[in-house]
Write an enzyme that holds these catalytic residues in place. Structure first.
Site, PDB file in Angstrom:
ATOM      1  N   LYS A 194       0.852  -1.201   0.000  1.00 58.96           N
ATOM      2  CA  LYS A 194       0.000   0.000   0.000  1.00 58.96           C
ATOM      3  C   LYS A 194       0.882   1.242   0.000  1.00 58.96           C
ATOM      4  O   LYS A 194       1.552   1.522   0.988  1.00 58.96           O
ATOM      5  CB  LYS A 194      -0.901   0.050   1.231  1.00 58.96           C
ATOM      6  CG  LYS A 194      -1.926   1.165   1.128  1.00 58.96           C
ATOM      7  CD  LYS A 194      -2.509   1.587   2.449  1.00 58.96           C
ATOM      8  CE  LYS A 194      -1.899   2.810   3.026  1.00 58.96           C
ATOM      9  NZ  LYS A 194      -1.969   4.034   2.219  1.00 58.96           N
ATOM     10  N   GLY A 247       6.334   4.893   8.808  1.00 58.10           N
ATOM     11  CA  GLY A 247       5.420   6.013   9.002  1.00 58.10           C
ATOM     12  C   GLY A 247       5.536   6.538  10.420  1.00 58.10           C
ATOM     13  O   GLY A 247       6.604   6.448  11.045  1.00 58.10           O
ATOM     14  N   SER A 248       4.434   7.064  10.931  1.00 59.98           N
ATOM     15  CA  SER A 248       4.484   7.711  12.244  1.00 59.98           C
ATOM     16  C   SER A 248       4.483   6.679  13.376  1.00 59.98           C
ATOM     17  O   SER A 248       3.996   5.550  13.205  1.00 59.98           O
ATOM     18  CB  SER A 248       3.275   8.631  12.397  1.00 59.98           C
ATOM     19  OG  SER A 248       2.091   7.876  12.360  1.00 59.98           O
ATOM     20  N   THR A 249       4.987   7.083  14.522  1.00 63.60           N
ATOM     21  CA  THR A 249       5.012   6.202  15.691  1.00 63.60           C
ATOM     22  C   THR A 249       3.590   5.846  16.110  1.00 63.60           C
ATOM     23  O   THR A 249       3.299   4.702  16.458  1.00 63.60           O
ATOM     24  CB  THR A 249       5.780   6.896  16.841  1.00 63.60           C
ATOM     25  OG1 THR A 249       7.126   7.111  16.374  1.00 63.60           O
ATOM     26  CG2 THR A 249       5.817   6.059  18.096  1.00 63.60           C
ATOM     27  N   GLY A 252       2.299   3.280  13.752  1.00 61.44           N
ATOM     28  CA  GLY A 252       3.079   2.059  14.005  1.00 61.44           C
ATOM     29  C   GLY A 252       2.483   1.254  15.151  1.00 61.44           C
ATOM     30  O   GLY A 252       2.414   0.022  15.107  1.00 61.44           O
ATOM     31  N   GLU A 270       9.463   1.146  10.964  1.00 64.17           N
ATOM     32  CA  GLU A 270      10.470   2.205  10.805  1.00 64.17           C
ATOM     33  C   GLU A 270       9.720   3.505  11.036  1.00 64.17           C
ATOM     34  O   GLU A 270       8.937   3.928  10.188  1.00 64.17           O
ATOM     35  CB  GLU A 270      11.070   2.090   9.395  1.00 64.17           C
ATOM     36  CG  GLU A 270      12.464   2.640   9.325  1.00 64.17           C
ATOM     37  CD  GLU A 270      12.449   4.119   9.056  1.00 64.17           C
ATOM     38  OE1 GLU A 270      12.540   4.887  10.047  1.00 64.17           O
ATOM     39  OE2 GLU A 270      12.305   4.510   7.903  1.00 64.17           O
ATOM     40  N   CYS A 304      12.949  10.803   8.150  1.00 70.76           N
ATOM     41  CA  CYS A 304      12.810  10.263   9.504  1.00 70.76           C
ATOM     42  C   CYS A 304      14.112  10.353  10.288  1.00 70.76           C
ATOM     43  O   CYS A 304      14.097  10.547  11.495  1.00 70.76           O
ATOM     44  CB  CYS A 304      12.309   8.834   9.450  1.00 70.76           C
ATOM     45  SG  CYS A 304      13.280   7.811   8.364  1.00 70.76           S
ATOM     46  N   GLU A 401       8.704  15.488  16.862  1.00 71.11           N
ATOM     47  CA  GLU A 401       9.157  15.377  15.475  1.00 71.11           C
ATOM     48  C   GLU A 401       8.304  16.299  14.598  1.00 71.11           C
ATOM     49  O   GLU A 401       7.092  16.166  14.553  1.00 71.11           O
ATOM     50  CB  GLU A 401       9.013  13.939  14.968  1.00 71.11           C
ATOM     51  CG  GLU A 401       9.521  13.777  13.545  1.00 71.11           C
ATOM     52  CD  GLU A 401       9.303  12.387  12.968  1.00 71.11           C
ATOM     53  OE1 GLU A 401       8.194  11.838  13.113  1.00 71.11           O
ATOM     54  OE2 GLU A 401      10.244  11.867  12.355  1.00 71.11           O
TER      55      GLU A 401
HETATM   56  P1  NDP Z   1       1.142   7.765   8.806  1.00 64.18           P
HETATM   57  O1  NDP Z   1       1.953   6.950   9.734  1.00 64.18           O
HETATM   58  O2  NDP Z   1      -0.286   7.959   9.150  1.00 64.18           O
HETATM   59  O3  NDP Z   1       1.195   7.141   7.324  1.00 64.18           O
HETATM   60  C1  NDP Z   1       2.155   6.241   6.832  1.00 64.18           C
HETATM   61  C2  NDP Z   1       1.466   5.155   6.027  1.00 64.18           C
HETATM   62  O4  NDP Z   1       0.597   4.413   6.874  1.00 64.18           O
HETATM   63  C3  NDP Z   1       0.581   5.686   4.899  1.00 64.18           C
HETATM   64  O5  NDP Z   1       0.612   4.787   3.819  1.00 64.18           O
HETATM   65  C4  NDP Z   1      -0.793   5.703   5.558  1.00 64.18           C
HETATM   66  O6  NDP Z   1      -1.872   5.687   4.662  1.00 64.18           O
HETATM   67  C5  NDP Z   1      -0.717   4.419   6.353  1.00 64.18           C
HETATM   68  N1  NDP Z   1      -1.685   4.336   7.440  1.00 64.18           N
HETATM   69  C6  NDP Z   1      -2.373   5.339   8.055  1.00 64.18           C
HETATM   70  N2  NDP Z   1      -3.173   4.837   9.014  1.00 64.18           N
HETATM   71  C7  NDP Z   1      -3.015   3.499   9.004  1.00 64.18           C
HETATM   72  C8  NDP Z   1      -3.560   2.423   9.770  1.00 64.18           C
HETATM   73  N3  NDP Z   1      -4.455   2.620  10.737  1.00 64.18           N
HETATM   74  N4  NDP Z   1      -3.146   1.167   9.503  1.00 64.18           N
HETATM   75  C9  NDP Z   1      -2.217   0.930   8.551  1.00 64.18           C
HETATM   76  N5  NDP Z   1      -1.682   1.902   7.786  1.00 64.18           N
HETATM   77  C10 NDP Z   1      -2.051   3.174   8.017  1.00 64.18           C
HETATM   78  O7  NDP Z   1       1.862   9.145   8.608  1.00 64.18           O
HETATM   79  P2  NDP Z   1       1.260  10.522   8.046  1.00 64.18           P
HETATM   80  O8  NDP Z   1       1.275  10.495   6.584  1.00 64.18           O
HETATM   81  O9  NDP Z   1      -0.047  10.847   8.705  1.00 64.18           O
HETATM   82  O10 NDP Z   1       2.379  11.533   8.582  1.00 64.18           O
HETATM   83  C11 NDP Z   1       2.313  11.979   9.932  1.00 64.18           C
HETATM   84  C12 NDP Z   1       3.672  12.025  10.564  1.00 64.18           C
HETATM   85  O11 NDP Z   1       4.266  10.715  10.556  1.00 64.18           O
HETATM   86  C13 NDP Z   1       4.704  12.868   9.841  1.00 64.18           C
HETATM   87  O12 NDP Z   1       4.553  14.198  10.103  1.00 64.18           O
HETATM   88  C14 NDP Z   1       5.980  12.279  10.382  1.00 64.18           C
HETATM   89  O13 NDP Z   1       6.218  12.788  11.655  1.00 64.18           O
HETATM   90  C15 NDP Z   1       5.675  10.799  10.470  1.00 64.18           C
HETATM   91  N6  NDP Z   1       6.145  10.046   9.288  1.00 64.18           N
HETATM   92  C16 NDP Z   1       7.304   9.383   9.385  1.00 64.18           C
HETATM   93  C17 NDP Z   1       7.824   8.730   8.293  1.00 64.18           C
HETATM   94  C18 NDP Z   1       9.113   7.994   8.363  1.00 64.18           C
HETATM   95  O14 NDP Z   1       9.816   7.942   7.368  1.00 64.18           O
HETATM   96  N7  NDP Z   1       9.429   7.364   9.480  1.00 64.18           N
HETATM   97  C19 NDP Z   1       7.154   8.757   6.998  1.00 64.18           C
HETATM   98  C20 NDP Z   1       5.880   9.426   6.999  1.00 64.18           C
HETATM   99  C21 NDP Z   1       5.430  10.052   8.116  1.00 64.18           C
HETATM  100  P3  NDP Z   1      -2.428   6.998   3.914  1.00 64.18           P
HETATM  101  O15 NDP Z   1      -2.144   6.707   2.498  1.00 64.18           O
HETATM  102  O16 NDP Z   1      -3.884   7.071   4.198  1.00 64.18           O
HETATM  103  O17 NDP Z   1      -1.678   8.151   4.437  1.00 64.18           O
END
Ligand code: NDP
Length: 504
Positions: A194, A247-249, A252, A270, A304, A401
């Site tokens: 995804k 993605g976000s903590t 996660g 991650e 990140c 962050e």
């Molecule tokens: P998210 O953690 O929400 O998104 C990352 C991925 O997870 C996207 O594909 C998202 O889908 C998906 N996702 C969202 N909710 C769920 C769920 N319940 N179950 C499974 N997958 C899910 O990050 P955001 O885009 O909201 O960004 C917010 C903050 O997260 C940023 O400001 C940053 O601080 C952090 N972040 C960190 C990253 C890293 O590299 N470690 C990368 C991205 C964000 P969708 O397509 O709907 O967004």
């Protein structure tokens, strides 16, 4: 065939090519509409206008993708496909990516807002290198022979886990797709991916290249859509044996929860970071100022492992700040396709608003804006590279962050104080140390609570070296040989060579 597609004539100074491809859900090597037939708008971060539409996948599409991935495992992939053949296909894919290097880079630029030059020379170049690196591993997935007694032959097999789920972020879409897909394919798994709905275009285009490379149907599947629907369906599906998430903590945590409440699937996470960048008094100030700026402002700060908390030894503070702010002021912002542009827009309106909220909170809490602090222009999601000084550890801009172009600069007394302040965070992804005294630099690096430490450089991962964090920054490692461990299961085989068993 799906109703959605993306056609774009880039017609810019640095890249003048065109692109055109279907933007549906990708299952069994075919694009189709999502089961509900609905779509999602993809926005242009430069203008804030609609760029195109993609299909909105659903939980039903995830299930269809899992069935396709299972069927491929049982017939054409996994243990049915020799590692040497997997390697060949992966190398073909890397060749095709190389052929389309500029087009993939332009997609990252138009979708994420990255500068074309950085997307080309960093993101896409590293994505290709990652697929090649793991192609090299595909026929070297080795078990062990374990000595026990002369009467037994015991050995292990490193077998594919099965169908793996891969949930991608929007900050490095293609690169992180390859970080996850590379080790998964090398070890013989099939995948349901995804991409983030904010920036999925390069990943969708990659699916076409996967077909062209000759991968059997069902090996790689991609369900575009929202996290709360498609993401949740992946993490909760009983047919998926492992999920790799970036993605976000906060999200996660939800991934772990769903994994535990379904089939106890394995997870790698991650997550976020608030990396310390420590400049010791014996650092080369010019080099440290440039690397520190790169570490926090590269890719609009949406990284990140960014070194967003900069700690400078008191004795060189004034000198460092003078040079650092000069470097930051020289950053050229503008259209990602502009030839000398270093800094593009943020990826989305939602993220732009979040960062501007943090900048306001820094101002409200009394920090000094040494550079920047405002949006750029009135259109799109551009934010000035911003430096806060006179900050304290309780301010939100220091603790949380931001994931944007915002640095905070703090002072420290000595090495021990730098280590204490640097480690004073709930995150543990990366740390950077600057010193011309290599012994002191290594000593400091070893004391940092972080999965990665950079000495006299910053934010420069390599596909051969493990990447990942401790504390709230995650679980498991991407990249290098270490990443393979997340994608195979170890089966022990005991062969009797002469042990007698007489009962009664
Ligand atoms: P998210 O953690 O929400 O998104 C990352 C991925 O997870 C996207 O594909 C998202 O889908 C998906 N996702 C969202 N909710 C769920 C769920 N319940 N179950 C499974 N997958 C899910 O990050 P955001 O885009 O909201 O960004 C917010 C903050 O997260 C940023 O400001 C940053 O601080 C952090 N972040 C960190 C990253 C890293 O590299 N470690 C990368 C991205 C964000 P969708 O397509 O709907 O967004």
């Amino acid at each position: 065939m799906p109703g959605t597609s993306f056609s774009y004539d880039f017609s810019s100074k640095v890249y003048t090519g065109k692109t055109s491809f279907k933007t549906g859900v990708f299952i069994n090597n075919e694009f189709r509409d999502g089961s509900e037939g609905t779509t999602i708008d993809i926005m242009n971060p430069v203008t804030g206008g609609v760029l195109t539409q993609i299909s909105e996948g659903t939980a039903q599409d995830v299930d269809t993708a899992v069935q396709a991935a299972k069927a491929a495992l049982a017939t054409t992939w996994g243990l049915k496909c020799p590692g040497a053949k997997r390697s060949l296909l992966m190398n073909k894919l890397a060749n095709l990516m190389e052929e389309h290097h500029d087009e993939l880079s332009a997609l990252e630029a138009v979708d994420v807002g990255k500068t074309f030059n950085w997307a080309k020379n960093a993101d896409v170049a590293a994505a290709i290198a990652t697929i090649r690196y793991y192609a090299g591993w595909a026929d070297k997935i080795l078990g062990q022979v374990i000595e026990t007694t002369e009467a037994k032959l015991a050995y292990t097999r490193h077998e594919p886990i099965g169908v793996v789920g891969q949930i991608l972020p929007w900050n490095f879409p293609l690169l992180i797709m390859c970080w996850k897909l590379g080790p998964a394919l090398a070890t013989g798994n099939t995948a349901v991916i995804k991409p983030a709905e904010v920036a999925p275009l390069s990943c969708i285009r990659m699916c076409e290249l996967i077909v062209e490379a000759g991968f059997p149907a069902g090996v790689v599947n991609m369900v575009t859509g929202y996290g709360h629907t498609v993401g949740t369906a992946i993490t909760a599906h009983n047919g998926i044996e492992m999920v790799s998430f970036t993605g976000s903590t906060f999200t996660g945590g939800k991934v772990m929860e769903n994994a535990a409440n379904s089939n106890i699937k394995d997870v790698t996470l991650e997550l976020g970071g608030k990396g310390p960048c420590i400049v010791l008094e014996d650092a080369d100030i010019d080099k440290a100022a440039n690397w520190a700026a790169f570490g926090v402002f590269w890719s609009q700060g949406q990284v990140c492992c960014a070194g967003s908390r900069i700690f400078v030894q008191e004795s060189i503070y004034e000198k460092f700040i003078a040079r650092f702010t000069q470097v930051v002021r020289s950053i050229k912002a503008g259209d990602p396709f502009g030839e000398s542009i270093w800094h593009g827009p943020q990826a989305s309106q939602q993220h732009f608003d979040r960062i501007m909220g943090y900048i306001q909170s820094g101002k409200d809490e009394g920090a000094t804006v040494a550079v920047g602090g405002n949006r750029i222009g009135t259109e799109g999601y551009f934010i000035e590279p911003t430096v806060f000084t006179d900050v304290n550890p309780n301010m939100r801009v220091v603790k949380e962050e931001i994931f944007g172009p915002v640095a905070v600069v703090l002072k420290f007394k000595d090495q021990a104080d730098a280590i204490r302040q640097g480690n004073d965070t709930e995150y543990g992804l990366s740390a950077a140390i600057f010193s011309e005294n290599i012994t002191k630099a290594i000593e400091t690096a070893h004391q940092m609570q972080a999965g990665m430490t950079f000495i006299n450089c910053n934010v420069s991962p390599e596909c051969q070296v493990p990447f990942g964090g401790i504390k709230k920054s995650g679980i498991g490692r991407e990249l290098g040989e270490y990443a393979l461990r997340s994608y195979y299961t170890v089966k022990a085989v005991h062969v009797n060579l002469g042990l007698e068993m007489n009962i009664g």
